[in-house]
Design an enzyme around this catalytic site. Sequence first.
Site, PDB file in Angstrom:
ATOM      1  N   CYS A   1      -4.062   2.843  -4.903  1.00  0.00           N
ATOM      2  CA  CYS A   1      -3.570   3.691  -3.811  1.00  0.00           C
ATOM      3  C   CYS A   1      -2.524   4.690  -4.303  1.00  0.00           C
ATOM      4  CB  CYS A   1      -3.005   2.830  -2.687  1.00  0.00           C
ATOM      5  SG  CYS A   1      -1.801   1.603  -3.235  1.00  0.00           S
TER       6      CYS A   1
ATOM      7  N   ASP B   1      -4.019   8.564   3.734  1.00  0.00           N
ATOM      8  CA  ASP B   1      -4.142   7.118   3.544  1.00  0.00           C
ATOM      9  C   ASP B   1      -5.484   6.868   2.872  1.00  0.00           C
ATOM     10  OD1 ASP B   1      -4.190   4.388   3.600  1.00  0.00           O
ATOM     11  OD2 ASP B   1      -4.286   4.192   5.779  1.00  0.00           O
TER      12      ASP B   1
ATOM     13  N   HIS C   1       0.853  -1.192   0.000  1.00  0.00           N
ATOM     14  CA  HIS C   1       0.000   0.000   0.000  1.00  0.00           C
ATOM     15  C   HIS C   1       0.886   1.238   0.000  1.00  0.00           C
ATOM     16  CE1 HIS C   1      -3.503   2.421   0.603  1.00  0.00           C
ATOM     17  NE2 HIS C   1      -3.147   2.827   1.810  1.00  0.00           N
TER      18      HIS C   1
END
EC number: 3.4.22.-
Length: 418
Positions: free
Chosen positions: A358, A305, A288
């Site tokens: 992401c 995030d 990630h």
Amino acid sequence: MLSPTNSTSKKAPVPPQDSSKPVLISEEPQNQLLQKVARTALAVLLVVVTLGLILLFYSFSDLQSFPWCCQTRPSTKEQPTISIPVPLPSPPLAVPRPSTPPPPVISRPSTPPAPTPAISPPSTPSAPKPSTPPPLPPKAPKPVKTQEDLLPFVPEQVFVEMYEDMARRWIIEALVPAWDSDIIFKCLCYFHTLYQGLIPLETFPPATIFNFKQKIISILEDKKAVLRGEPIKGSLPICCSEENYRRHLHGTTLLPVFMWYHPTPKTLSDTMQTMKQLAIKGSVGASHWLLVIVDIQARRLVYFDSLYNYVMSPEDMEKDLQSFAQQLDQVYPAYDSQKFSVKIAAKEVIQKGSGSSCGAWCCQFLHWYLRDPFTDALNDLPVDSVERHENLASFVQACEAAVQDLPELFWPEAKALF
């Protein structure tokens, strides 16, 4: 002179016997020998005949039932049984009992049949019949549970929603591809051409949750050294000259630190090893991308995030960054003694329905922040995840087209100091 013996007393000489002729046996001993042989042969013959008769007789019987039999296998032949006649007992007194009624029919109720009296023998006197108790009500049949009954009932609407969610995920994965470190670095180089205050920090090797603080402190220390005219102490980027890097440090006001995170490794070396293994396999796995923006001019730490709480809860991350902000106040103090503040950008999961977007979301958020750092663009995101990723796909296509002509891992030239 004459012999004293008389001539008349002399016997005639016996002729010598011929030794070659056999001596004949007398007839009487020969007859006795023949009788003995005959009796012996007759006895042997009788014994053989007797044994043959015995074997012939027992061939029709079970030889294995005798104790002297050598075989241990049980006999399979039926043994003769002797039936002894036993006098039959007198029949018991017959007592009429109510018969069980048949199961009820749904269409019409069935009447239970009348009890059938038992006939007793005429010779035995019958006892007085007791009163017949009323028949018991029939028991309700137990419901039979099938396999379908054991499974929980799932409404049809649930299956429709599951299918729509799967179709939505397929569409989203097709819209936004996974971005690796090379594309992210090219995107940073493109952003530098739009905003000169951004320094395009290398993303390989990327920062991790274990060393991003040390990397930020090292860059700020080198920036102070450049402002003082001193040599830098940190390591130089791979694809950037020292003079170009010093110019970037001198004019930068914003540090975009991309962090590569994987939940399995617990140390920095294990994280690097996991990253290499995934790169060899060509898979993103559970990795990630995270983004920490160090805004030197606004004195802010911004944490983004797209999965909201993939690394840790936002509350814990905010506490950790608050402690780090106090450390930055000592490393790089402001002239007006302004302190670093902390902001957690995402308030929910941004990349719904996608597991590989992401990196693109981090670049999209950075682009929004560069345009207007004081406006939260995340509040204007569409609610529908497909529409949200369609907008992201437009940004991705624009960035890929803009960085197509940029060289691989090559820093852009910064403006001269004077």
